[in-house]
Design a protein around this motif. Structure first.
Motif, PDB file in Angstrom:
ATOM      1  N   HIS A   1       0.828  -1.202   0.000  1.00 16.87           N
ATOM      2  CA  HIS A   1       0.000   0.000   0.000  1.00 16.87           C
ATOM      3  C   HIS A   1       0.866   1.257   0.000  1.00 16.87           C
ATOM      4  CE1 HIS A   1      -3.665  -2.313   1.860  1.00 16.87           C
ATOM      5  NE2 HIS A   1      -3.372  -2.668   0.615  1.00 16.87           N
ATOM      6  N   LEU A   2       1.995   1.223   0.699  1.00 15.34           N
ATOM      7  CA  LEU A   2       2.912   2.360   0.674  1.00 15.34           C
ATOM      8  C   LEU A   2       3.450   2.600  -0.736  1.00 15.34           C
ATOM      9  CD1 LEU A   2       4.639   4.521   2.148  1.00 15.34           C
ATOM     10  CD2 LEU A   2       6.355   2.734   2.491  1.00 15.34           C
ATOM     11  N   MET A   3       3.809   1.519  -1.427  1.00 19.76           N
ATOM     12  CA  MET A   3       4.303   1.657  -2.799  1.00 19.76           C
ATOM     13  C   MET A   3       3.219   2.263  -3.702  1.00 19.76           C
ATOM     14  SD  MET A   3       5.481  -1.267  -5.500  1.00 19.76           S
ATOM     15  CE  MET A   3       3.768  -1.657  -5.789  1.00 19.76           C
ATOM     16  N   LEU A   4       1.969   1.828  -3.541  1.00 20.53           N
ATOM     17  CA  LEU A   4       0.883   2.377  -4.352  1.00 20.53           C
ATOM     18  C   LEU A   4       0.631   3.846  -4.030  1.00 20.53           C
ATOM     19  CD1 LEU A   4      -1.618  -0.635  -4.270  1.00 20.53           C
ATOM     20  CD2 LEU A   4      -0.068   0.029  -6.119  1.00 20.53           C
ATOM     21  N   ASN A   5       0.814   4.242  -2.763  1.00 18.17           N
ATOM     22  CA  ASN A   5       0.692   5.655  -2.421  1.00 18.17           C
ATOM     23  C   ASN A   5       1.760   6.494  -3.101  1.00 18.17           C
ATOM     24  OD1 ASN A   5      -0.286   4.929   1.019  1.00 18.17           O
ATOM     25  ND2 ASN A   5      -1.520   5.082  -0.826  1.00 18.17           N
ATOM     26  N   VAL A   6       2.986   5.968  -3.146  1.00 11.50           N
ATOM     27  CA  VAL A   6       4.071   6.687  -3.823  1.00 11.50           C
ATOM     28  C   VAL A   6       3.786   6.787  -5.321  1.00 11.50           C
ATOM     29  CG1 VAL A   6       6.531   6.608  -4.378  1.00 11.50           C
ATOM     30  CG2 VAL A   6       5.772   6.060  -2.070  1.00 11.50           C
ATOM     31  N   VAL A   7       3.234   5.723  -5.908  1.00 11.27           N
ATOM     32  CA  VAL A   7       2.890   5.752  -7.334  1.00 11.27           C
ATOM     33  C   VAL A   7       1.829   6.816  -7.608  1.00 11.27           C
ATOM     34  CG1 VAL A   7       1.781   4.422  -9.171  1.00 11.27           C
ATOM     35  CG2 VAL A   7       3.569   3.382  -7.795  1.00 11.27           C
ATOM     36  N   SER A   8       0.863   6.951  -6.719  1.00 10.32           N
ATOM     37  CA  SER A   8      -0.186   7.968  -6.919  1.00 10.32           C
ATOM     38  C   SER A   8       0.351   9.387  -6.784  1.00 10.32           C
ATOM     39  CB  SER A   8      -1.317   7.745  -5.919  1.00 10.32           C
ATOM     40  OG  SER A   8      -0.860   7.959  -4.592  1.00 10.32           O
ATOM     41  N   LEU A   9       1.463   9.561  -6.053  1.00 12.46           N
ATOM     42  CA  LEU A   9       2.045  10.896  -5.880  1.00 12.46           C
ATOM     43  C   LEU A   9       2.951  11.294  -7.033  1.00 12.46           C
ATOM     44  CD1 LEU A   9       3.006  10.861  -2.097  1.00 12.46           C
ATOM     45  CD2 LEU A   9       1.038  11.952  -3.157  1.00 12.46           C
ATOM     46  N   LEU A  10       3.417  10.332  -7.837  1.00  8.69           N
ATOM     47  CA  LEU A  10       4.367  10.613  -8.919  1.00  8.69           C
ATOM     48  C   LEU A  10       3.685  10.353 -10.262  1.00  8.69           C
ATOM     49  CD1 LEU A  10       7.551   8.878  -7.455  1.00  8.69           C
ATOM     50  CD2 LEU A  10       6.841  11.251  -7.186  1.00  8.69           C
ATOM     51  N   PRO A  11       3.193  11.379 -10.938  1.00 12.08           N
ATOM     52  CA  PRO A  11       2.559  11.135 -12.244  1.00 12.08           C
ATOM     53  C   PRO A  11       3.537  10.737 -13.340  1.00 12.08           C
ATOM     54  CG  PRO A  11       2.663  13.481 -11.771  1.00 12.08           C
ATOM     55  CD  PRO A  11       3.106  12.785 -10.524  1.00 12.08           C
ATOM     56  N   HIS A  12       4.843  10.970 -13.121  1.00  8.71           N
ATOM     57  CA  HIS A  12       5.843  10.640 -14.144  1.00  8.71           C
ATOM     58  C   HIS A  12       6.487   9.280 -13.904  1.00  8.71           C
ATOM     59  CE1 HIS A  12       7.982  12.418 -10.771  1.00  8.71           C
ATOM     60  NE2 HIS A  12       9.104  11.895 -11.206  1.00  8.71           N
ATOM     61  N   CYS A  13       5.827   8.408 -13.123  1.00  9.68           N
ATOM     62  CA  CYS A  13       6.389   7.094 -12.837  1.00  9.68           C
ATOM     63  C   CYS A  13       5.653   6.014 -13.626  1.00  9.68           C
ATOM     64  CB  CYS A  13       6.336   6.783 -11.339  1.00  9.68           C
ATOM     65  SG  CYS A  13       4.694   6.344 -10.745  1.00  9.68           S
ATOM     66  N   LYS A  14       6.306   4.856 -13.724  1.00 13.14           N
ATOM     67  CA  LYS A  14       5.727   3.687 -14.370  1.00 13.14           C
ATOM     68  C   LYS A  14       5.849   2.513 -13.413  1.00 13.14           C
ATOM     69  CE  LYS A  14       6.818   5.063 -19.108  1.00 13.14           C
ATOM     70  NZ  LYS A  14       7.489   4.656 -20.372  1.00 13.14           N
ATOM     71  N   LYS A  15       4.738   1.797 -13.213  1.00 18.73           N
ATOM     72  CA  LYS A  15       4.721   0.649 -12.300  1.00 18.73           C
ATOM     73  C   LYS A  15       4.905  -0.628 -13.094  1.00 18.73           C
ATOM     74  CE  LYS A  15       0.952  -0.582 -10.056  1.00 18.73           C
ATOM     75  NZ  LYS A  15       0.875  -2.064 -10.091  1.00 18.73           N
ATOM     76  N   ASP A  16       5.684  -1.556 -12.533  1.00 21.65           N
ATOM     77  CA  ASP A  16       5.958  -2.809 -13.225  1.00 21.65           C
ATOM     78  C   ASP A  16       5.675  -3.979 -12.295  1.00 21.65           C
ATOM     79  OD1 ASP A  16       7.255  -3.558 -15.954  1.00 21.65           O
ATOM     80  OD2 ASP A  16       8.135  -4.955 -14.528  1.00 21.65           O
ATOM     81  N   ASN A  17       5.771  -5.196 -12.843  1.00 25.07           N
ATOM     82  CA  ASN A  17       5.510  -6.400 -12.061  1.00 25.07           C
ATOM     83  C   ASN A  17       6.588  -6.619 -11.011  1.00 25.07           C
ATOM     84  OD1 ASN A  17       3.273  -6.933 -13.673  1.00 25.07           O
ATOM     85  ND2 ASN A  17       4.483  -8.078 -15.160  1.00 25.07           N
ATOM     86  N   LYS A  18       6.302  -7.543 -10.115  1.00 28.86           N
ATOM     87  CA  LYS A  18       7.242  -7.832  -9.035  1.00 28.86           C
ATOM     88  C   LYS A  18       8.496  -8.520  -9.568  1.00 28.86           C
ATOM     89  CE  LYS A  18       3.567  -8.322  -5.614  1.00 28.86           C
ATOM     90  NZ  LYS A  18       2.912  -9.220  -4.643  1.00 28.86           N
ATOM     91  N   VAL A  19       9.607  -8.258  -8.882  1.00 26.35           N
ATOM     92  CA  VAL A  19      10.913  -8.799  -9.272  1.00 26.35           C
ATOM     93  C   VAL A  19      11.415  -9.671  -8.133  1.00 26.35           C
ATOM     94  CG1 VAL A  19      13.276  -8.240  -9.952  1.00 26.35           C
ATOM     95  CG2 VAL A  19      11.387  -6.791 -10.702  1.00 26.35           C
ATOM     96  N   GLU A  20      12.002 -10.802  -8.477  1.00 26.80           N
ATOM     97  CA  GLU A  20      12.555 -11.705  -7.468  1.00 26.80           C
ATOM     98  C   GLU A  20      13.760 -11.059  -6.808  1.00 26.80           C
ATOM     99  OE1 GLU A  20      12.212 -14.842  -5.115  1.00 26.80           O
ATOM    100  OE2 GLU A  20      10.959 -14.667  -6.903  1.00 26.80           O
ATOM    101  N   SER A  21      13.780 -11.097  -5.470  1.00 25.88           N
ATOM    102  CA  SER A  21      14.868 -10.479  -4.712  1.00 25.88           C
ATOM    103  C   SER A  21      16.047 -11.447  -4.633  1.00 25.88           C
ATOM    104  CB  SER A  21      14.381 -10.103  -3.309  1.00 25.88           C
ATOM    105  OG  SER A  21      15.422  -9.515  -2.575  1.00 25.88           O
ATOM    106  N   LYS A  22      16.948 -11.356  -5.596  1.00 25.83           N
ATOM    107  CA  LYS A  22      18.136 -12.205  -5.647  1.00 25.83           C
ATOM    108  C   LYS A  22      19.365 -11.328  -5.812  1.00 25.83           C
ATOM    109  CE  LYS A  22      15.836 -16.221  -7.736  1.00 25.83           C
ATOM    110  NZ  LYS A  22      15.817 -17.137  -8.901  1.00 25.83           N
ATOM    111  N   GLU A  23      20.528 -11.999  -5.890  1.00 27.87           N
ATOM    112  CA  GLU A  23      21.761 -11.247  -6.091  1.00 27.87           C
ATOM    113  C   GLU A  23      21.808 -10.621  -7.480  1.00 27.87           C
ATOM    114  OE1 GLU A  23      25.043 -13.771  -5.298  1.00 27.87           O
ATOM    115  OE2 GLU A  23      24.636 -13.947  -3.153  1.00 27.87           O
ATOM    116  N   SER A  24      21.123 -11.223  -8.446  1.00 21.65           N
ATOM    117  CA  SER A  24      21.139 -10.720  -9.822  1.00 21.65           C
ATOM    118  C   SER A  24      20.005  -9.737 -10.091  1.00 21.65           C
ATOM    119  CB  SER A  24      21.034 -11.889 -10.801  1.00 21.65           C
ATOM    120  OG  SER A  24      19.828 -12.603 -10.603  1.00 21.65           O
ATOM    121  N   LYS A  25      19.374  -9.186  -9.033  1.00 25.05           N
ATOM    122  CA  LYS A  25      18.252  -8.278  -9.249  1.00 25.05           C
ATOM    123  C   LYS A  25      18.700  -6.974  -9.900  1.00 25.05           C
ATOM    124  CE  LYS A  25      18.404  -6.255  -4.596  1.00 25.05           C
ATOM    125  NZ  LYS A  25      19.494  -7.090  -4.050  1.00 25.05           N
ATOM    126  N   GLY A  26      19.978  -6.582  -9.687  1.00 24.90           N
ATOM    127  CA  GLY A  26      20.464  -5.337 -10.266  1.00 24.90           C
ATOM    128  C   GLY A  26      20.441  -5.357 -11.781  1.00 24.90           C
TER     129      GLY A  26
END
Length: 322
Positions: A77-102
């Motif tokens: 919900h915090l992430m969605l609040n930040v998305v609603s505050l930034l009109p110049h942002c793009k939301k994407d699907n979830k990413v697996e938290s691994k060492e290769s996430k970068g």
């Protein structure tokens, strides 16, 4: 059979073709289309005009906002609040938290045609980390997010138009050290809505406040309340009578490390006062285990005391047994 015509006869009969090319388009500039008269004029005058007119800077900042898998509902919900505050942002699907996430996130940023990234990483279903990176060359910052309060649970009275441009304010503490100045510049570039963005409203009606207290960055969002009645209407520049009403969300950022690259690279700054949540939980467990150890020691001391100080035999103990 018919006779073949000689080459000289065909050359004499051939008619020259008309020029079927499309008309030349006018030259395009940052301010619009130039007239043909300006383009077809003297080259020297055109060159002088181009040298005099400096190019206009266009802020084309776009932010990719995503999160890791198995994230908590409050943090989502915090992430969605930040998305609603930034009109110049793009939301994407979830990413697996691994060492290769970068590498994965850098590729996603490039595919989405973005220049920055906000990645909410949840660990153990309890701890929330925020990666703030400028892609693809860096720098990037890793924060520990605490004191999270979303818009849904606060239910504050403030309300501003979605998509309007915010005014960013920073406390004076951001100028005391180099790493705070770097964080200020990154926050300014990511949270500032570009002018003339297609999803943004062309006015300001709320304020983003970033303040430093106890080496933490505290975020607040306020609506600018201005009376619009004819009797109470403010003159231009009447800032003393304007009010600030909090909208939300609230969160606190504890900087852990600043890296030279995007989601990695050489460490530019490491917070010496940072204590991980795992160490805090380990200390709490040790305190609880210390209470049990105290109980065991007290029990053994009492047994030793009873053995060293035995009670005298009672002469009336066996009176009623017969």
């Amino acid at each position: 059979m018919g006779k073949k015509r000689k080459h000289s006869e065909t050359a004499a009969v051939a008619v020259p073709k008309k020029d079927e090319a499309a008309p030349e388009r006018p030259a395009r500039t940052l301010l619009g289309w130039k007239d043909k008269s300006e383009v077809n004029g003297d080259d020297s005058q055109v060159k002088d005009v181009e040298l005099d007119d400096s190019p206009i800077f266009r802020n084309k900042e776009k932010v990719l906002v995503t999160c890791s898998r198995r994230i908590n509902f409050r943090y989502r919900h915090l992430m969605l609040n930040v998305v609603s505050l930034l009109p110049h942002c793009k939301k994407d699907n979830k990413v697996e938290s691994k060492e290769s996430k970068g590498a994965t996130l850098n590729e996603l940023v490039e595919l989405k045609n973005c220049s920055s990234c906000l990645f909410f990483e949840c660990r153990k279903g309890k701890d929330l980390y925020l990666w703030m990176a400028k892609c693809p060359n860096g720098p990037s910052v890793k924060f520990l997010v605490s004191a999270v309060h979303t818009m849904e649970e606060l239910k504050l009275t403030g309300n501003h138009l979605k998509g309007s441009r915010p005014i960013l304010t920073f406390s004076t503490n951001f100028e005391k050290d180099a790493h705070w100045r770097l964080l200020k510049e990154m926050l300014l570039q990511i949270f500032e809505t570009p002018k003339d963005h297609r999803k943004a409203k062309p006015f300001h009606d709320h304020v983003f406040v970033f303040s430093i207290a106890d080496d933490h960055i505290w975020f607040r969002n306020y609506q600018i309340d201005v009376p619009h009645n004819e009797t109470d209407k403010l003159p231009r520049g009447g800032l003393e009578q304007m009010n600030l009403v909090e909208v939300g969300p609230r969160f606190c950022l504890n900087p852990i490390k600043i890296f030279g690259g995007s989601f990695g690279g050489p460490t530019l700054y490491a917070n010496p006062f940072y204590v991980s949540p795992n160490q805090v939980r380990a200390l709490e467990k040790r305190k609880k285990s210390g209470k049990f150890a105290k109980k065991v020691k007290a029990k053994t001391r009492r047994k030793m005391h009873e053995m060293s100080n035995p009670l005298e035999p009672d002469e009336f103990a066996d009176m009623w047994k017969e």
